[in-house]
Design a protein around this motif. Structure first.
Motif, PDB file in Angstrom:
ATOM      1  N   UNK A  65       0.852  -1.023   0.194  1.00 58.23           N
ATOM      2  CA  UNK A  65      -0.179   0.049  -0.058  1.00 58.23           C
ATOM      3  C   UNK A  65       0.948   1.276   0.052  1.00 58.23           C
ATOM      4  N   UNK A  66       0.494   2.362  -0.542  1.00 59.19           N
ATOM      5  CA  UNK A  66       1.125   3.588  -0.637  1.00 59.19           C
ATOM      6  C   UNK A  66       0.302   4.548  -0.633  1.00 59.19           C
ATOM      7  N   UNK A  67       0.812   5.643   0.366  1.00 58.09           N
ATOM      8  CA  UNK A  67       0.118   6.985   0.571  1.00 58.09           C
ATOM      9  C   UNK A  67       1.239   7.803  -0.270  1.00 58.09           C
ATOM     10  N   UNK A  68       0.861   8.022  -1.494  1.00 61.92           N
ATOM     11  CA  UNK A  68       1.945   8.836  -2.433  1.00 61.92           C
ATOM     12  C   UNK A  68       1.868  10.167  -1.925  1.00 61.92           C
ATOM     13  N   UNK A  69       0.662  10.898  -1.864  1.00 66.06           N
ATOM     14  CA  UNK A  69       0.672  12.132  -1.128  1.00 66.06           C
ATOM     15  C   UNK A  69       1.412  13.246  -2.147  1.00 66.06           C
ATOM     16  N   UNK A  70       0.820  14.378  -1.990  1.00 69.00           N
ATOM     17  CA  UNK A  70       1.592  15.665  -2.923  1.00 69.00           C
ATOM     18  C   UNK A  70       1.364  16.844  -2.000  1.00 69.00           C
ATOM     19  N   UNK A  71       2.482  17.531  -2.353  1.00 69.27           N
ATOM     20  CA  UNK A  71       2.331  18.928  -1.719  1.00 69.27           C
ATOM     21  C   UNK A  71       1.972  19.871  -3.030  1.00 69.27           C
ATOM     22  N   UNK A  72       0.585  20.313  -3.178  1.00 73.27           N
ATOM     23  CA  UNK A  72      -0.069  20.547  -4.405  1.00 73.27           C
ATOM     24  C   UNK A  72       0.640  21.977  -4.872  1.00 73.27           C
ATOM     25  N   UNK A  73       0.763  22.822  -3.846  1.00 77.72           N
ATOM     26  CA  UNK A  73       1.381  24.032  -4.504  1.00 77.72           C
ATOM     27  C   UNK A  73       2.611  23.963  -5.173  1.00 77.72           C
ATOM     28  N   UNK A  74       3.568  23.147  -4.657  1.00 76.16           N
ATOM     29  CA  UNK A  74       4.927  23.083  -5.211  1.00 76.16           C
ATOM     30  C   UNK A  74       4.832  22.158  -6.395  1.00 76.16           C
ATOM     31  N   UNK A  75       3.888  21.005  -6.531  1.00 79.71           N
ATOM     32  CA  UNK A  75       3.569  20.534  -7.605  1.00 79.71           C
ATOM     33  C   UNK A  75       3.305  21.286  -9.033  1.00 79.71           C
ATOM     34  N   UNK A  76       2.381  22.445  -8.667  1.00 77.58           N
ATOM     35  CA  UNK A  76       1.790  23.181  -9.543  1.00 77.58           C
ATOM     36  C   UNK A  76       3.032  24.493 -10.222  1.00 77.58           C
ATOM     37  N   UNK A  77       4.056  24.166  -9.706  1.00 73.65           N
ATOM     38  CA  UNK A  77       5.228  25.326  -9.923  1.00 73.65           C
ATOM     39  C   UNK A  77       5.530  24.960 -11.553  1.00 73.65           C
ATOM     40  N   UNK A  78       5.541  23.961 -11.817  1.00 76.07           N
ATOM     41  CA  UNK A  78       5.874  23.509 -13.433  1.00 76.07           C
ATOM     42  C   UNK A  78       5.358  22.299 -13.796  1.00 76.07           C
ATOM     43  N   UNK A  79       5.590  21.843 -15.005  1.00 75.99           N
ATOM     44  CA  UNK A  79       4.711  20.660 -15.738  1.00 75.99           C
ATOM     45  C   UNK A  79       5.280  19.338 -14.995  1.00 75.99           C
ATOM     46  N   UNK A  80       6.463  19.501 -14.356  1.00 70.71           N
ATOM     47  CA  UNK A  80       7.052  18.342 -13.806  1.00 70.71           C
ATOM     48  C   UNK A  80       6.745  18.050 -12.093  1.00 70.71           C
ATOM     49  N   UNK A  81       6.227  16.998 -11.702  1.00 72.31           N
ATOM     50  CA  UNK A  81       5.885  16.906 -10.472  1.00 72.31           C
ATOM     51  C   UNK A  81       6.874  16.601  -9.219  1.00 72.31           C
ATOM     52  N   UNK A  82       8.164  16.600  -9.545  1.00 74.84           N
ATOM     53  CA  UNK A  82       9.219  16.436  -8.676  1.00 74.84           C
ATOM     54  C   UNK A  82       9.158  17.193  -7.430  1.00 74.84           C
ATOM     55  N   UNK A  83       9.047  18.558  -7.640  1.00 74.90           N
ATOM     56  CA  UNK A  83       8.996  19.258  -6.371  1.00 74.90           C
ATOM     57  C   UNK A  83       7.722  18.954  -5.556  1.00 74.90           C
ATOM     58  N   UNK A  84       6.720  18.411  -5.891  1.00 71.46           N
ATOM     59  CA  UNK A  84       5.525  18.346  -4.890  1.00 71.46           C
ATOM     60  C   UNK A  84       5.670  17.011  -4.466  1.00 71.46           C
ATOM     61  N   UNK A  85       6.566  16.248  -4.929  1.00 70.28           N
ATOM     62  CA  UNK A  85       6.449  14.965  -4.516  1.00 70.28           C
ATOM     63  C   UNK A  85       7.436  14.348  -3.702  1.00 70.28           C
ATOM     64  N   UNK A  86       8.368  15.132  -3.221  1.00 74.90           N
ATOM     65  CA  UNK A  86       9.653  14.622  -2.845  1.00 74.90           C
ATOM     66  C   UNK A  86      10.126  15.231  -1.497  1.00 74.90           C
ATOM     67  N   UNK A  87       9.174  15.910  -0.675  1.00 76.50           N
ATOM     68  CA  UNK A  87       9.527  16.320   0.595  1.00 76.50           C
ATOM     69  C   UNK A  87       9.773  15.233   1.469  1.00 76.50           C
ATOM     70  N   UNK A  88      10.594  15.483   2.261  1.00 81.32           N
ATOM     71  CA  UNK A  88      10.982  14.326   3.118  1.00 81.32           C
ATOM     72  C   UNK A  88       9.903  13.957   3.984  1.00 81.32           C
ATOM     73  N   UNK A  89       9.602  12.537   4.045  1.00 81.19           N
ATOM     74  CA  UNK A  89       8.756  12.035   4.849  1.00 81.19           C
ATOM     75  C   UNK A  89       7.338  12.354   4.517  1.00 81.19           C
ATOM     76  N   UNK A  90       7.008  12.992   3.160  1.00 86.15           N
ATOM     77  CA  UNK A  90       5.643  13.211   3.277  1.00 86.15           C
ATOM     78  C   UNK A  90       4.593  12.183   2.433  1.00 86.15           C
ATOM     79  N   UNK A  91       5.330  10.899   2.304  1.00 82.07           N
ATOM     80  CA  UNK A  91       4.361   9.712   1.984  1.00 82.07           C
ATOM     81  C   UNK A  91       4.911   8.614   2.770  1.00 82.07           C
TER      82      UNK A  91
END
Length: 282
Positions: free
Chosen positions: A146-172
């Motif tokens: 099971x995965x709680x993939x989770x996203x920091x949406x404001x940072x995900x919206x910074x560009x067309x790439x999702x990396x910045x919104x997906x890789x905060x330490x311990x966010x998933x």
């Protein structure tokens, strides 16, 4: 079998097999969690058995795993997001330190209020390979977690790439264990997310745009897959961003991601501690 990585009360990291309310250590007979994924390994009478309430779960993945995630892989989620159903898998990566084990709270970054939930079924690779054919893909899958993939949406919206919104330490989060394919089968698997006991997402992997064989073949074309690598198959509709008004994760929330046949991944939410300012009074 249910294969897990966990920490002991001493802080030592180890791995083994979960059977009911007991986890059996196998680190004295198997060299690594990755090696355990490569084939069946039963428990023996002399193995040390520990009650599960005395361990801290670690994400059930390789020590240096690649975590590849698939976006918009449910048509209903693509539609709720105002996106077209993709013609090819939409991929992004997560760093291993961006996920915690079951029972450990995920961290809402300091100053950010857009941490959103995304419940998913994730496969864990057991047998390594490159350019794996679709008709051979299942033989490379050790099991499902099971995965709680989770996203920091404001940072995900910074560009067309999702990396910045997906890789905060311990966010998933990932876990609590993986259930081997010989036990859970090839699906479809139902994926249900609950926020504070209320159902937020519910769908089945029968509705994936790209199923597991296609994902394994596609990913392994451009990067070698190793034992312990993770492919998250995508989240169903029902994310917090699309509620009216939007509802994001807050400290004190309790999130559950359940994949039928695997178990339930539970985690709370805490705020990231704010570091003391440089030069602050001592």
């Amino acid at each position: 079998m249910r294969l897990a990585r966990f920490r002991l009360a001493t802080g030592a990291r180890t791995f083994g097999v979960v059977e009911g309310e007991v986890v059996t250590r196998l680190d004295r007979r198997v060299s690594s969690f990755e090696a355990l994924l490569n084939g069946p390994m039963g428990t023996q009478p002399g193995d040390e058995r520990i009650p599960v309430d005395q361990v801290t779960w670690e994400p059930p993945m390789g020590e240096h795993a690649k975590i590849l995630c698939v976006g918009m892989n449910y048509a209903a989620h693509a539609r709720e997001s105002g996106r077209d159903v993709p013609a090819r898998p939409t991929l992004f990566t997560r760093f291993p330190d961006s996920v915690v084990g079951a029972g450990s709270p995920v961290v809402r970054p300091a100053g950010e209020e857009s941490l959103d939930w995304e419940g998913e079924a994730a496969i864990v690779i057991g047998r390594p390979g490159r350019r794996i054919a679709e008709d051979q893909a299942w033989s490379h899958v050790a099991g499902v977690t099971c995965m709680a993939e989770n996203s920091v949406r404001d940072w995900q919206a910074h560009s067309v790439q999702a990396t910045a919104g997906k890789n905060w330490a311990g966010s998933g989060a990932l876990g609590p264990w993986l259930t081997t394919l010989d036990e859970i089968g090839r699906g479809p698997w139902r994926v249900t997310t609950r926020l504070n006991g209320e159902q937020a997402q519910d769908d089945t992997t029968a509705n994936l745009v790209f199923g597991v064989p296609r994902l394994v073949a596609y990913v392994s074309t451009f990067t070698p897959l190793r034992a312990g690598d993770v492919i998250a198959t995508g989240t169903p509709k029902g994310i917090g961003l699309r509620r009216r008004p939007p509802r994001f994760l807050r400290p004190g929330d309790q999130l559950e991601v359940e994949v039928d046949g695997v178990g339930v991944l539970r985690h709370g939410v805490v705020d990231e501690p704010v570091a003391a300012e440089v030069g602050a009074a001592r």
